[in-house]
Scaffold this active site. Structure first.
Site, PDB file in Angstrom:
ATOM      1  N   TYR A 124       0.844  -1.185   0.000  1.00  0.00           N
ATOM      2  CA  TYR A 124       0.000   0.000   0.000  1.00  0.00           C
ATOM      3  C   TYR A 124       0.886   1.244   0.000  1.00  0.00           C
ATOM      4  O   TYR A 124       1.810   1.350   0.806  1.00  0.00           O
ATOM      5  CB  TYR A 124      -0.907   0.018   1.230  1.00  0.00           C
ATOM      6  CG  TYR A 124      -1.839   1.200   1.184  1.00  0.00           C
ATOM      7  CD1 TYR A 124      -2.925   1.187   0.323  1.00  0.00           C
ATOM      8  CD2 TYR A 124      -1.607   2.345   1.939  1.00  0.00           C
ATOM      9  CE1 TYR A 124      -3.774   2.277   0.222  1.00  0.00           C
ATOM     10  CE2 TYR A 124      -2.451   3.431   1.855  1.00  0.00           C
ATOM     11  CZ  TYR A 124      -3.534   3.405   0.992  1.00  0.00           C
ATOM     12  OH  TYR A 124      -4.358   4.486   0.885  1.00  0.00           O
ATOM     13  N   GLN A 186     -10.354   0.340   2.094  1.00  0.00           N
ATOM     14  CA  GLN A 186     -10.898  -0.515   1.021  1.00  0.00           C
ATOM     15  C   GLN A 186      -9.769  -1.194   0.236  1.00  0.00           C
ATOM     16  O   GLN A 186      -9.939  -2.337  -0.221  1.00  0.00           O
ATOM     17  CB  GLN A 186     -11.855   0.274   0.112  1.00  0.00           C
ATOM     18  CG  GLN A 186     -11.277   1.484  -0.605  1.00  0.00           C
ATOM     19  CD  GLN A 186     -11.319   2.764   0.241  1.00  0.00           C
ATOM     20  OE1 GLN A 186     -11.402   2.709   1.469  1.00  0.00           O
ATOM     21  NE2 GLN A 186     -11.225   3.910  -0.414  1.00  0.00           N
ATOM     22  N   ASN A 209      -2.699   6.130   6.840  1.00  0.00           N
ATOM     23  CA  ASN A 209      -3.332   6.889   7.919  1.00  0.00           C
ATOM     24  C   ASN A 209      -3.989   5.925   8.917  1.00  0.00           C
ATOM     25  O   ASN A 209      -3.814   4.713   8.834  1.00  0.00           O
ATOM     26  CB  ASN A 209      -4.353   7.876   7.339  1.00  0.00           C
ATOM     27  CG  ASN A 209      -5.453   7.163   6.556  1.00  0.00           C
ATOM     28  OD1 ASN A 209      -5.664   5.953   6.715  1.00  0.00           O
ATOM     29  ND2 ASN A 209      -6.145   7.898   5.720  1.00  0.00           N
ATOM     30  N   SER A 233       5.996   9.235  12.758  1.00  0.00           N
ATOM     31  CA  SER A 233       7.440   9.063  12.596  1.00  0.00           C
ATOM     32  C   SER A 233       8.219   9.762  13.722  1.00  0.00           C
ATOM     33  O   SER A 233       7.720  10.696  14.342  1.00  0.00           O
ATOM     34  CB  SER A 233       7.842   9.625  11.227  1.00  0.00           C
ATOM     35  OG  SER A 233       9.158   9.246  10.924  1.00  0.00           O
ATOM     36  N   GLN A 255      12.565  15.758  10.400  1.00  0.00           N
ATOM     37  CA  GLN A 255      11.557  14.919  11.029  1.00  0.00           C
ATOM     38  C   GLN A 255      10.270  15.692  11.234  1.00  0.00           C
ATOM     39  O   GLN A 255       9.171  15.189  10.965  1.00  0.00           O
ATOM     40  CB  GLN A 255      12.072  14.396  12.375  1.00  0.00           C
ATOM     41  CG  GLN A 255      11.226  13.289  12.952  1.00  0.00           C
ATOM     42  CD  GLN A 255      11.163  12.105  12.008  1.00  0.00           C
ATOM     43  OE1 GLN A 255      12.148  11.757  11.379  1.00  0.00           O
ATOM     44  NE2 GLN A 255       9.989  11.510  11.855  1.00  0.00           N
ATOM     45  N   HIS A 258       7.495  16.017   8.536  1.00  0.00           N
ATOM     46  CA  HIS A 258       6.685  14.859   8.142  1.00  0.00           C
ATOM     47  C   HIS A 258       5.215  15.042   8.492  1.00  0.00           C
ATOM     48  O   HIS A 258       4.326  14.692   7.720  1.00  0.00           O
ATOM     49  CB  HIS A 258       7.182  13.579   8.828  1.00  0.00           C
ATOM     50  CG  HIS A 258       8.195  12.842   8.028  1.00  0.00           C
ATOM     51  ND1 HIS A 258       7.930  12.368   6.780  1.00  0.00           N
ATOM     52  CD2 HIS A 258       9.476  12.504   8.297  1.00  0.00           C
ATOM     53  CE1 HIS A 258       9.006  11.757   6.300  1.00  0.00           C
ATOM     54  NE2 HIS A 258       9.967  11.828   7.202  1.00  0.00           N
ATOM     55  N   GLU A 322      12.408   5.163  16.431  1.00  0.00           N
ATOM     56  CA  GLU A 322      12.403   4.665  15.058  1.00  0.00           C
ATOM     57  C   GLU A 322      13.753   4.996  14.387  1.00  0.00           C
ATOM     58  O   GLU A 322      14.424   4.122  13.865  1.00  0.00           O
ATOM     59  CB  GLU A 322      11.244   5.321  14.298  1.00  0.00           C
ATOM     60  CG  GLU A 322      11.108   4.859  12.860  1.00  0.00           C
ATOM     61  CD  GLU A 322      10.143   5.735  12.069  1.00  0.00           C
ATOM     62  OE1 GLU A 322       9.783   6.847  12.543  1.00  0.00           O
ATOM     63  OE2 GLU A 322       9.756   5.324  10.960  1.00  0.00           O
ATOM     64  N   HIS A 323      14.123   6.270  14.404  1.00  0.00           N
ATOM     65  CA  HIS A 323      15.413   6.709  13.847  1.00  0.00           C
ATOM     66  C   HIS A 323      16.275   7.243  14.981  1.00  0.00           C
ATOM     67  O   HIS A 323      15.793   8.024  15.796  1.00  0.00           O
ATOM     68  CB  HIS A 323      15.226   7.850  12.847  1.00  0.00           C
ATOM     69  CG  HIS A 323      14.309   7.532  11.708  1.00  0.00           C
ATOM     70  ND1 HIS A 323      12.999   7.950  11.676  1.00  0.00           N
ATOM     71  CD2 HIS A 323      14.510   6.837  10.561  1.00  0.00           C
ATOM     72  CE1 HIS A 323      12.434   7.532  10.547  1.00  0.00           C
ATOM     73  NE2 HIS A 323      13.314   6.849   9.851  1.00  0.00           N
ATOM     74  N   ASP A 356      16.289   7.353   4.504  1.00  0.00           N
ATOM     75  CA  ASP A 356      14.950   7.533   3.937  1.00  0.00           C
ATOM     76  C   ASP A 356      14.934   7.237   2.440  1.00  0.00           C
ATOM     77  O   ASP A 356      13.907   6.857   1.892  1.00  0.00           O
ATOM     78  CB  ASP A 356      14.469   8.975   4.160  1.00  0.00           C
ATOM     79  CG  ASP A 356      14.167   9.254   5.619  1.00  0.00           C
ATOM     80  OD1 ASP A 356      13.906   8.290   6.365  1.00  0.00           O
ATOM     81  OD2 ASP A 356      14.206  10.439   6.020  1.00  0.00           O
ATOM     82  N   GLU A 410       3.413 -36.551  29.172  1.00  0.00           N
ATOM     83  CA  GLU A 410       2.412 -35.535  28.844  1.00  0.00           C
ATOM     84  C   GLU A 410       1.048 -36.171  28.571  1.00  0.00           C
ATOM     85  O   GLU A 410       0.125 -35.489  28.127  1.00  0.00           O
ATOM     86  CB  GLU A 410       2.868 -34.697  27.638  1.00  0.00           C
ATOM     87  CG  GLU A 410       4.005 -33.730  27.973  1.00  0.00           C
ATOM     88  CD  GLU A 410       4.229 -32.659  26.911  1.00  0.00           C
ATOM     89  OE1 GLU A 410       3.620 -32.753  25.823  1.00  0.00           O
ATOM     90  OE2 GLU A 410       5.003 -31.724  27.181  1.00  0.00           O
ATOM     91  N   HIS A 415       1.310 -40.495  20.603  1.00  0.00           N
ATOM     92  CA  HIS A 415       2.607 -39.941  20.222  1.00  0.00           C
ATOM     93  C   HIS A 415       3.712 -40.958  20.507  1.00  0.00           C
ATOM     94  O   HIS A 415       4.674 -41.086  19.746  1.00  0.00           O
ATOM     95  CB  HIS A 415       2.892 -38.650  20.992  1.00  0.00           C
ATOM     96  CG  HIS A 415       2.173 -37.449  20.466  1.00  0.00           C
ATOM     97  ND1 HIS A 415       0.807 -37.336  20.462  1.00  0.00           N
ATOM     98  CD2 HIS A 415       2.634 -36.300  19.910  1.00  0.00           C
ATOM     99  CE1 HIS A 415       0.461 -36.171  19.946  1.00  0.00           C
ATOM    100  NE2 HIS A 415       1.558 -35.523  19.599  1.00  0.00           N
TER     101      HIS A 415
END
Lengths: 428, 428
Positions: A124, A186, A209, A233, A255, A258, A322-323, A356, A410, A415
């Protein structure tokens, strides 16, 4: 931007807290979209595309003509940059290729583990003001390196029903098989369940989003794998006196631009560095086209003065950014103390922008503290590892009694019997 | 047990379908337990333990005395078997240890990826009729091999407030730091949020009933990582004429005795093998203590006659079985055609029981078709891989222009500026 001085350890949790992401309020509408696409397929997709993207499409698939036309619409410099980035991303991910690991555990018993590509991958790519063609490279190239058979891509159409040529160009460079003009929850539903025109995939990748993120989480509970839940981010910069404040300011601003919910942190044991960086940010902010977004994000930025590098690295690992940019004298050495982070940028000449776009590392990374337990997207994300084992009759003889003992303890008699019937067999 | 003969391809989907796992009906009660433990900590745990496990506990932590006493309560043969299994599991998972992968992408730019252990691991072991000590080995040993700092374990207490000594013994052999007597969704909540006595962990492992599985899925949406959603266990056996029907029957029965919802499939191109195996199952079933469970599961078993090995392997990959037994002449060769499965058992002398207990491969595996996209538990599950990059001033020079071109094309001016301020800098 206020500088926070020497916070007590018990304040760290609230100081490092991230914005709450309440998804309950959108849960109903996302569930409804998923249900609708599952039931009504392409008809539902076209309905949502008209309602949400404002365009009526006869055919949601990007045509060969649209693909062919894309390259002609782009600057040569951009095409060259995309190809160079693609080559680096391919090289770095190819280096991650794992071999089959094989062990003769005991005489006559061999076990091995083999990476096998996931068959079908769905990617996506969000729409919005800027075409995020770099994300196409970051997800499709590792899929190709891993050997995935089908790599499809969904992205919302623009008002004219088109897709930005840079996205199409990056997709063609990366081995994407098919592109569909559909966005939002969707698109996730279509890739998870399949429709008349869109292939059902095994794993869905990509940022988005809140609607896209929740849709991914919901379909993952129905058996489709997903990469990572995406959050706002983040960058955390560690800097000392030798770091040029102008460099640090630019990193924090990149940053901040963003989104207004971007997380920006600077930790230092040098008050001068913090003061100078703050001043530089104010100067440089004026020149930015995305000034309003950055300014808003910076309101929540945190510039924190700490006592020494040990305390700083403690806070880094506690936040799990993250970074992480290490702009210090001994940055390479310091990087060995990193336990929780998505991707680390070492020294004064490694801005986050490299990761990036062009350095070859992946930019799909764990946010929101997920770095304590999750990797960013890497080659592993496109394969599953299957284990194999083979015992000879002697091998089974060496291990059979112990196996039966454990199975019976067990309470699993069959088994045990599955071993026993084989051990009793004298031929073979 | 009916033999299904030469089904058409369009029937495969319904033929291979698994039981629906509707979780909506238990969603409210699980959410309520999670909320309660989050808010009330140990008090909530004690309340649920009393209500659901029927025992009032003053201290939920297993004491050192209980740990020390465990070994004395077990047979020497069982202890030896556990130690042998532990050694094999350790050996096989240690072989999976990945190295740092490092690449000089372009001159002056180095990128590498490093596996770093997840700090804190929580393991859930279900209660019930039999003590699943083998699961302790399967989750705790790879965590120890990976280098995880904290490995804690939760398991429901028995009516006397104790934990089976085999679980305690296996835990001590595997480096578990702490064991708590708490089960169900409340145990998952405790490990996800932490309580006064239980450490909050980064990742939760372990099988369980529907409540435990849903609790794991729900906390995973709040940021705690989980291993795999567990479904009913499955085996698919592929056999030809050379396979002894008695071996195959025992394998199918050992799957069937797991639970009434166990999935049991046998595919063959030999009608004789199918008939003989069916007869053997009926004979052997009588001897089993868990006969009633197995009989029920076998009602839904599928013995399928297909035309040839190609069609059989097609169906295997379509079903994506948790366990796959290849009992055929050319089993090793055939195993190369496996694209979707958790773990594969090759030849006549490799019953699934080996993988369940002693061979060294992991028995926590993807069920319910998850094998198309998920690995079983392996060493990767206990680490995250962090990427690092370091550019020299020359390295940045080689890649800077392209990076700026891409950043500007995505409308991210500050990303470009972060490169530019460094390229303009003449010192360094």
């Amino acid at each position: 931007m206020k500088i926070i001085q020497y916070p007590e350890k018990q304040e760290w949790d609230s100081l490092l807290s991230r914005p709450d992401q309440d998804q309950e309020e959108i849960r109903n509408s996302v569930s409804q979209i998923l249900e609708d696409v599952k039931k009504n397929g392409d008809v539902a997709l076209q309905k949502y595309t008209k309602a949400l993207d404002g365009v009526q499409l006869d055919n949601i698939k990007v045509s060969d003509e649209e693909m062919d036309a894309a390259a002609g619409k782009l600057d040569d410099a951009l095409k060259e940059a995309i190809r160079m980035a693609a080559a680096n991303i391919e090289k770095f991910h190819a280096a991650q290729k794992g071999e089959e690991t094989s062990v003769e555990v005991i005489p006559g018993l061999n076990c091995w583990q083999k990476p096998v590509p996931i068959d079908s991958i769905g990617i996506y790519v969000p729409g919005g003001s800027a075409p995020l063609f770099s994300s196409v490279l970051m997800m499709a190239l590792p899929a190709r390196v891993a050997g995935c058979n089908n790599i499809i891509l969904t992205t919302p159409p623009d008002k004219e029903g088109g897709v930005h040529p840079a996205i199409l160009y990056a997709a063609r460079q990366s081995g994407v098989n098919k592109i569909y003009k559909v966005g939002g929850a969707q698109a996730v539903a279509a890739m998870a369940y399949g429709t008349e025109s869109i292939l059902r995939v095994n794993k869905i990748f990509g940022p988005g989003n809140r609607f896209v993120t929740l849709a991914k989480q919901l379909v993952s509970m129905e058996g489709v794998a997903i990469d990572l839940p995406a959050g706002p981010s983040e960058v955390l910069v560690v800097a000392d006196d030798q770091a040029p404040p102008r460099f640090i300011a630019a990193d924090l601003l990149s940053q901040a631009e963003h989104g207004t919910d971007s997380q920006v942190l600077l930790l230092s044991a040098s008050e001068r560095l913090l003061e100078d960086t703050r001043r530089e940010i104010e100067n440089m902010l004026k020149e930015l086209p995305r000034k309003d977004i950055a300014e808003k994000a910076l309101e929540y930025s945190r510039l924190i003065l700490l006592s020494n590098m040990d305390e700083i690295m403690d806070m880094v690992n506690c936040y799990a950014p993250e970074h992480l940019i290490l702009a210090t004298e001994n940055a390479t050495e310091l990087s060995r103390q990193v336990r929780n982070s998505g991707s680390v940028f070492i020294g004064n000449y490694t801005p986050e922008s490299l990761g990036d776009y062009t350095s070859g590392t992946n930019h799909v990374l764990p946010t929101n503290g997920y770095a304590v337990s999750h990797s960013g997207v890497n080659l592993d994300a496109f394969v599953k590892k299957i284990t194999f084992q083979r015992a000879s009759q002697d091998g089974l003889g060496n291990i059979g009694e112990s196996t039966m003992t454990m199975a019976r303890a067990e309470g699993l008699e069959a088994h045990s019997m599955a071993v026993q019937v084989r051990m009793e067999n004298k031929s073979g």
